[in-house]
Structures are given as C-alpha cells and as structure tokens.
Design an enzyme around this catalytic site. Structure first.
Site, PDB file in Angstrom:
ATOM      1  N   ASP A  26       0.776  -1.177  -0.078  1.00 39.07           N
ATOM      2  CA  ASP A  26      -0.098   0.099   0.134  1.00 39.07           C
ATOM      3  C   ASP A  26       1.005   1.198   0.009  1.00 39.07           C
ATOM      4  O   ASP A  26       1.945   1.302   0.865  1.00 39.07           O
ATOM      5  CB  ASP A  26      -0.896  -0.030   1.167  1.00 39.07           C
ATOM      6  CG  ASP A  26      -2.140  -0.896   1.005  1.00 39.07           C
ATOM      7  OD1 ASP A  26      -2.312  -1.375   0.182  1.00 39.07           O
ATOM      8  OD2 ASP A  26      -2.822  -0.765   2.312  1.00 39.07           O
ATOM      9  N   LYS A  83      -7.649   1.298  -5.458  1.00 39.89           N
ATOM     10  CA  LYS A  83      -8.702   0.753  -4.594  1.00 39.89           C
ATOM     11  C   LYS A  83     -10.103   1.521  -5.254  1.00 39.89           C
ATOM     12  O   LYS A  83      -9.776   2.776  -5.412  1.00 39.89           O
ATOM     13  CB  LYS A  83      -8.654   0.901  -3.424  1.00 39.89           C
ATOM     14  CG  LYS A  83      -7.803  -0.142  -2.359  1.00 39.89           C
ATOM     15  CD  LYS A  83      -7.923   0.030  -1.155  1.00 39.89           C
ATOM     16  CE  LYS A  83      -6.777  -0.887  -0.514  1.00 39.89           C
ATOM     17  NZ  LYS A  83      -6.803  -2.253  -0.466  1.00 39.89           N
ATOM     18  N   GLY A 216      -3.220  -7.460   8.069  1.00 43.52           N
ATOM     19  CA  GLY A 216      -2.758  -7.534   9.333  1.00 43.52           C
ATOM     20  C   GLY A 216      -1.230  -8.227   9.457  1.00 43.52           C
ATOM     21  O   GLY A 216      -0.708  -8.113  10.488  1.00 43.52           O
TER      22      GLY A 216
END
Lengths: 296, 192
Positions: A26, A83, A216
């Site tokens: 990201d 996204k 995560g």
C-alpha cells in the site's frame, strides 16, 4: 497472423499469476511507491490513506486523487493497482481510464452499494476482491474478479483475522475436493457460490485464480506464515509505512515471502528492523467498525 | 533423468514446473546459489523483473547463473526471464546476468489493459499456430549477429530469439496447455 485479443480473462488472471510469490505494498504517495519498488515490491496499491489512518480518522474513505495515481504510475515501472469502493463502478471506470493495471474493489474503503458489487466482466482492466470464505471468493470470481485476496482485518497489524480467513478458504477447498460429485450442488447452495466453480475446484483442488493474503501482516514472520498456510503472495498495507523503518521492513518482507520455507533466512531478515507498526486487539474494535464484514 | 531448475524467487514458477512434469522431466525450485548445482537446464519464469533482479542480486545468484550459462547450461527466459538474460534493458546495461546479446525494452506494448493474446507462426516448433499470451510484455529492440530470431509480429517486432544455449521469449508459454516450446527447450538440453 490473427488480431490481438485484449482484456480477456486469460490476460487478466495471467497478470495475477506473474505477481505470485511477491509482495504488493500500500502506498499513498509517489515517494512511497519509489521506496516500495526499490525494496522489491511486485506491485503497489495506491490509496488515499493507509488502512490504519482510515481506521483512526473515520468518515468516508474513497478512491485516491487521480493526480496522485498518475504521479505513482509515472514514478514506478512495476504494476500499479488502485482501490475503488465496493459497488462504485464509476470509480472503477475512472481508474481504468487512468491506466491502472489492477483495481481492488475493497472493503477498506466505505462501500458505495450495500447489495451489489461491480460487474467486473464489463472492464478490460482486471479486478482483485476480498473474501473471508470460499463462498465470498467464488461470488466475486463469478462477477469477474481475476484475483482474490483473503481480507484479514486491515489496519490492525494483527494477523489473527488473516489466519482465520486463509484457513477457512483452504479448508473449504480441501472439503470440496474430497466430496462426492453428487454433493456439489447442495454445497454450492450452502456457500452461495456458482455451481460451475465448485465443479472446477472439485477437479483441480485449487481456486481458479490466484489468492493473496491481506489484512494484518506486520512482520516478515507474519508474511511467511501466510505463505506457509497456502497464500500465493501477500498484500502489506499499514505494516510498511506505519513501521519505524519502512524501507527495511519492506525489503525484509519481500525476502521472507520468497524464502517462506527457510526459517534461517526469515530469522536473518527479521534482525534489527526496529519497531513494527502498533497492533490492535480485534476485540477492542467496535463491531460496526470491522472492515472485513463489508462485502456481500 | 534430466533435471530442470526453475528460478523460484517470484512469479509463475509453479506453472513452468507443472508443464515440465507433463514432459516427464525432474524439476527443482531454485532460490539459492547451491540449488543450481546438478541441473541440466534452467528456466527463468515470468514475474516482476524488478523484484526478481533484486532478489537475484541479494543472494548472489546472478554471477553463478552467468558462469553456468557461459559453460553451456541451457537457459530459457520467459517475459521477465527474457529481461534477466538481456545484455541491455531500456538502453542501459542490466544488473542481472546480461548473458544474451539482445537489447530489450520493458512494458513495450503498454499497460495491463494492452496485454493481449495472439496466434503466432513459430517455424522452429512446427506448422501449427502457437497461441501466445503477452502480459505487460517486453520486446527485443536489437539482436546481435549470432542471435536467431524465432518469431516476429506482423509489424516486425521481435518477440522470441535463440542464441546458442539461450532462449528468450517475450510471452508466457507457462500459461498455455501447449508444451511445444518447453519440448524445444528440452531438445537443446538433451543435445548438450
């Protein structure tokens, strides 16, 4: 020589096959994208804020500013993903027009449609979508997704949900493979998934598209754990740019994914990294703020 | 039994291994230099060339692959693998093996929406058209005098070439059920 066919499912799913064994990071700026590329990311994911910041800020999270996406595309030569909100097919059209290489129809952004996802068959650009279980994965593939990722719980730095989701998907695949063929229709009904895709999994014993793990991953060991559990590769969101040393974490996670079955290398690359991103206990998050529950 | 190593740093290595298994050869995944020992041929798969280059350099694979190639080890590079073999990439000397006398341009056909499938005539593998899959593919901009061109597109773009024991393909034979290019490679391996 015949004409070129573009935008086919083969070339869409094929790009995901080329990303396997890699780390997709990201990034919110072109500077981040450069750090990710230099560290060995196989692709970058452009978004407005990393999930940890979206979680902290609240409000509505949308597609990134097109200027930022264009700057990232101009800065790196690796594939650029971006996204869009669940069901927001115009954001998806914009991203396709900007020239992104993959669209993530993502639960990390605020959903635009609480009943339907984007009809991904309509696009030339491929899509990746999140899932918590096999039924959700196969519904997305039925809508045209050419790549799947297990959701985990983004922005937490806590691997527990990612483990739950990849184990669930892999267990359900093993169950379908071992099932007598005459039970597949009822199973399709239970999963809420297209029957034809169950028939395919029954034959091949694997998902028809590439599956990465997300949500995560904060350390090299987390990334290797996902690979050993059967993921084809790993998305790292906040885990890199919320750590104390993004470049070092990024490089180490790339090596840990390649050498995921080699504990000596994972130990070596885990040394002296500094502090990982702060983690969140899932039970401390109010039910309505869990991102993985978004998606239908 | 013939043993083919497949560079498994990142990318579509499992697909190459699956095709090699249909041809009855032994295969091994190569991530570290010692895993290159005892192989009869090497495939460098499609993947992300930037990532593969960095991982090759981190674990000192590039020098050993280069040395083995110069000793005659047959190597087939597909897409990113072709970039790994090339002496020049995007106009500069490449950091990886740099063993084949070709200059390549990365992402030569555009972005992912421009990725394509196309039937090619490749005389070296027979008369039947070969269905080729190009994904963010590179092309060969220049080939040296000892390089055989295996196939060009209708606009003369070179997308496959051979130089002695080295084969470079801009497309992905690992994404099709047609194993003729792998057979072609194994013929070179078995003649050695």
């Amino acid at each position: 020589m015949t004409n070129k066919d573009t935008g086919t499912f083969t070339v869409k799913a094929g790009l995901a096959q080329m990303l396997k064994g890699g780390v997709i990071m990201d990034v919110v700026t072109a500077e981040h994208a450069k750090i990710a590329e230099d560290a060995g990311a196989c692709a970058v994911m452009a978004l407005e804020r990393v999930p940890a910041d979206i979680r902290a800020a609240g409000g509505v999270a949308r597609m990134s500013d097109p200027n930022v996406i264009t700057a990232i595309i101009e800065t790196v030569t690796i594939p650029v993903m971006a996204k869009c909100r669940i069901g927001h097919f115009v954001e998806a059209q914009v991203l396709q027009a900007l020239g992104v290489d993959y669209i993530d129809e993502s639960e990390v952004l605020t959903p635009a449609d609480e009943a339907h996802h984007v009809n991904k068959h309509d696009f030339k650009v491929p899509f990746v979508c999140g899932c918590r279980d096999l039924g959700e994965a196969l519904r997305r593939i039925g809508e045209g997704a050419a790549m799947i990722r297990t959701k985990g719980e983004a922005g937490t730095g806590n691997i527990v949900e990612a483990v739950r989701h990849i184990r669930t998907v892999m267990d359900e695949i093993r169950k379908i493979k071992g099932m007598p063929a005459d039970e597949l229709m009822s199973e399709a009904k239970l999963l809420g998934a297209p029957y034809e895709l169950l028939v395919e999994i029954h034959k091949t014993g694997k998902l028809p598209v590439v599956n990465f793990a997300a949500g995560g991953v904060a350390t090299p060991a987390d990334a290797a754990l996902m690979m050993q559990l059967g993921a084809d590769g790993v998305f790292v969101g906040s885990g890199i740019f919320k750590s104390s040393n993004p470049s070092a974490f990024a490089k180490s996670i790339v090596k840990a994914v390649t050498h995921y079955n080699d504990p000596a290398i994972i130990a070596e690359v885990s040394k002296g990294l500094g502090a990982a991103m702060p983690g969140l206990e899932i039970k401390s998050i109010p039910e309505e703020e869990l991102l993985a529950k978004r998606g239908w | 039994m013939t043993k083919i190593g497949v560079l498994a740093l990142q990318g579509a290595f499992a697909e190459h291994i699956a095709i090699l298994k249909t041809l009855g050869v032994d295969t091994t995944e190569v991530r570290l230099p010692e895993e290159l020992d005892g192989i009869d041929g090497l495939i460098i798969p499609g993947g992300e060339s930037t990532t593969i280059t960095k991982l090759m350099l981190s674990y000192e694979l590039a020098d050993k692959i280069k040395k083995q190639a110069l000793d005659g080890l047959p190597i087939m590079g597909t897409c990113a693998g072709m970039i790994m073999l090339a002496q020049k990439v995007d106009g500069t000397n490449h950091l990886s093996t740099g063993i084949m006398d070709i200059a390549v341009k990365r992402n030569a056909f555009g972005r992912q929406v421009d990725s394509f499938e196309l039937d090619l005539d490749i005389p070296a593998i027979g008369d039947e058209p070969y269905h080729a899959i190009f994904i963010r593919a590179p092309k060969i901009e220049h080939a040296g005098p000892n390089v055989d061109i295996l196939v060009k597109l209708s606009d003369d773009t070179i997308v496959a070439a051979k130089e002695g024991n080295l084969i470079a393909l801009a497309f992905h034979p690992e994404l099709t059920a047609d194993n003729r290019l792998h057979k072609y490679f194994l013929d070179i391996v078995n003649k050695r």
